[in-house]
Design a protein around this motif. Structure first.
Motif, short mmCIF file in Angstrom:
data_model
loop_
_atom_site.label_atom_id
_atom_site.label_comp_id
_atom_site.label_asym_id
_atom_site.label_seq_id
_atom_site.Cartn_x
_atom_site.Cartn_y
_atom_site.Cartn_z
N SER A 15 0.83 -1.21 0.00
CA SER A 15 0.00 0.00 0.00
C SER A 15 0.87 1.26 0.00
O SER A 15 2.06 1.22 0.33
CB SER A 15 -0.91 0.01 1.24
OG SER A 15 -0.12 0.14 2.41
N ASP A 16 0.26 2.39 -0.36
CA ASP A 16 0.98 3.66 -0.32
C ASP A 16 1.44 3.97 1.10
O ASP A 16 2.51 4.54 1.31
CB ASP A 16 0.09 4.80 -0.84
CG ASP A 16 -0.10 4.74 -2.35
OD1 ASP A 16 0.66 4.01 -3.04
OD2 ASP A 16 -1.03 5.41 -2.85
N ASP A 17 0.62 3.60 2.09
CA ASP A 17 0.99 3.84 3.49
C ASP A 17 2.24 3.06 3.86
O ASP A 17 3.12 3.56 4.56
CB ASP A 17 -0.15 3.46 4.43
CG ASP A 17 -1.28 4.48 4.41
OD1 ASP A 17 -1.52 5.09 3.35
OD2 ASP A 17 -1.91 4.69 5.45
N GLY A 120 2.65 1.36 8.49
CA GLY A 120 1.83 2.50 8.09
C GLY A 120 0.54 2.49 8.89
O GLY A 120 0.24 1.53 9.62
N THR A 121 -0.24 3.55 8.76
CA THR A 121 -1.49 3.61 9.52
C THR A 121 -2.59 2.77 8.89
O THR A 121 -3.42 2.21 9.58
CB THR A 121 -2.02 5.05 9.64
OG1 THR A 121 -2.04 5.64 8.35
CG2 THR A 121 -1.16 5.86 10.58
N ARG A 122 -2.61 2.70 7.57
CA ARG A 122 -3.63 1.92 6.88
C ARG A 122 -2.97 1.11 5.80
O ARG A 122 -2.10 1.58 5.09
CB ARG A 122 -4.67 2.83 6.22
CG ARG A 122 -5.64 3.41 7.17
CD ARG A 122 -6.69 4.19 6.39
NE ARG A 122 -6.96 5.43 7.08
CZ ARG A 122 -6.39 6.60 6.81
NH1 ARG A 122 -5.53 6.71 5.84
NH2 ARG A 122 -6.69 7.66 7.50
N GLY A 123 -3.44 -0.11 5.65
CA GLY A 123 -2.94 -0.95 4.57
C GLY A 123 -4.01 -1.16 3.53
O GLY A 123 -4.86 -0.30 3.31
N LEU A 124 -3.98 -2.32 2.94
CA LEU A 124 -4.93 -2.63 1.88
C LEU A 124 -6.19 -3.29 2.41
O LEU A 124 -6.97 -3.83 1.64
CB LEU A 124 -4.25 -3.55 0.85
CG LEU A 124 -3.06 -2.93 0.14
CD1 LEU A 124 -2.37 -3.95 -0.75
CD2 LEU A 124 -3.50 -1.73 -0.68
N GLY A 125 -6.40 -3.26 3.73
CA GLY A 125 -7.52 -3.97 4.32
C GLY A 125 -8.90 -3.42 3.99
O GLY A 125 -9.87 -4.14 3.98
N VAL A 150 3.56 5.26 10.97
CA VAL A 150 3.73 6.40 10.08
C VAL A 150 2.39 6.74 9.44
O VAL A 150 1.77 5.87 8.82
CB VAL A 150 4.79 6.09 9.01
CG1 VAL A 150 4.97 7.28 8.06
CG2 VAL A 150 6.13 5.72 9.66
N PRO A 151 1.93 7.99 9.59
CA PRO A 151 0.64 8.35 9.01
C PRO A 151 0.66 8.31 7.48
O PRO A 151 1.70 8.36 6.86
CB PRO A 151 0.39 9.78 9.51
CG PRO A 151 1.65 10.24 10.11
CD PRO A 151 2.56 9.08 10.29
N ALA A 152 -0.53 8.24 6.93
CA ALA A 152 -0.69 8.20 5.48
C ALA A 152 -0.06 9.43 4.85
O ALA A 152 -0.10 10.52 5.43
CB ALA A 152 -2.17 8.14 5.13
N PRO A 153 0.49 9.25 3.66
CA PRO A 153 1.05 10.42 2.97
C PRO A 153 -0.07 11.38 2.59
O PRO A 153 -1.20 10.97 2.34
CB PRO A 153 1.71 9.82 1.72
CG PRO A 153 1.11 8.47 1.54
CD PRO A 153 0.64 8.02 2.89
#
Length: 160
Positions: A15-17, A120-125, A150-153
């Motif tokens: 993921s981007d996160d 990251g804070t959020r993945g692909l879930g 690490v928060p999302a970009p």
């Protein structure tokens, strides 16, 4: 086990996160050893299939398992390559068939004696993470070591 004392565990799902977490951690921790972990959650795969409307029975065939395993190994290698570019001495690791992503992350961190877990804070879930709780939140609350979340970009504002 001196190397284990300075090992960073980086959770990576493509993921981007996760990519942002690697990049940020590299600015702080470059030069250290890192294990980039990709976790395959078998129950998660079933949820993804069901949410996509694929109501076929889940085939636990060796061919399917190998195909998914190969994709996960490639994803882990992709994450390790990003970590190398960020300055880490990185190796990929894949944990197939976990019951929960967060518990696999915590268990691998314990196994390798990680100094720090990076996520990251959020993945692909997606929707699944809303129902079950955030992986990063569960890692943070169950890990026996420091966790860097690490928060999302920042993304450009999108029109409504």
């Amino acid at each position: 086990m001196e190397a284990a004392e300075t090992t960073i565990l980086i959770a990576y799902d493509g993921s981007d996160d996760a990519k942002a977490a690697i990049a940020f951690a590299g600015t702080l921790l470059a030069g250290r050893r890192a294990v980039v972990l990709t976790v395959w959650e078998r129950l998660g795969m079933a949820s993804v299939r069901a949410s996509a409307g694929l109501m076929m029975p889940i085939d636990d065939s060796p061919v399917e398992d190998e195909a998914v395993g190969q994709a996960m190994r490639q994803l882990a290698e992709q994450g390790a390559e990003l970590a190398r570019k960020a300055g880490f001495d990185a190796t990929p690791r894949c944990e197939p068939d976990a019951l929960a992503v967060w518990s696999a992350i915590v268990e691998v961190a314990d196994e390798i004696g990680a100094t720090l877990i990076v996520t990251g804070t959020r993945g692909l879930g997606g929707v699944k993470s809303l129902l079950l709780g955030s992986t990063s939140d569960r890692v943070l609350h169950h890990a026996h070591r420091p966790v860097l979340v690490v928060p999302a970009p920042d993304k450009p504002d999108q029109p409504d």
